[in-house]
Design a protein around this motif. Structure first.
Motif: not given
Length: 177
Positions: A25-37
């Protein structure tokens, strides 16, 4: 940027065989940079060969699949790429069986109500119980499997759905002989 998913194949899937459906699933860059541990077995795997291929901004994810049917959704960055690989779980007490796989279908579709899979790969895991034909039937039935709400495990950057054998049998679309 790239997402790399390592799928650690564990028994009984490793021994009996089965079907692994992988959805990117492609996600926006903002979401990519904020992926939770979160839970991520690939981070502790110092032998993971895919580490060598990663660049700054890339992410290495991992899940452990053990059920005869395992459905994995994972994310990758908008405008980026992704890859996945399957490896056998290493057991310190015994030698793992050899892992043999074949990507039998690739495309789009499935997912169930309100969710369309745009990039999906179906991988047959060879074993003593499940045939390639069984894997094709599972792929044809994947949206019905997802509608039945199989058990869900959340990992960093990925979600693993692990339907029981009984759930799968109850929803399979069987081709006419």
């Amino acid at each position: 940027m790239k997402a790399q998913l390592t799928i650690y194949v564990a028994p009984p899937l490793l021994e009996q065989g089965g079907t692994v459906i992988v959805v990117a699933d492609e996600i926006p860059l903002n979401d990519w940079e904020a992926i939770a541990d979160g839970t991520n077995p690939a981070l502790a795997d110092t032998q993971n060969e895919k580490r060598k291929e990663l660049n700054p901004g890339d992410q290495l994810f991992g899940v452990v699949a053990s059920t005869k049917v395992s459905i994995i959704e994972f994310v990758y960055p908008e405008g980026g790429t992704y890859g996945f690989n399957l490896v056998p779980v290493q057991d310190a007490d015994r030698t793992s069986p050899q892992l043999r796989t074949d990507r039998i279908l690739q495309g789009e579709g499935g997912g169930g109500p309100g969710r369309e899979w745009n990039e999906v790969s179906t991988v047959h895991v060879f074993g003593s119980v499940v045939s390639e034909r069984d894997s094709r039937v599972v792929r044809a039935s994947s949206s019905m499997i997802m509608r039945a709400e199989p058990e869900k495990s959340v990992y960093q950057g990925a979600v693993l759905y692990s339907p029981t054998d009984e759930l799968v049998e109850n929803v399979l679309i069987r081709p006419k002989e």
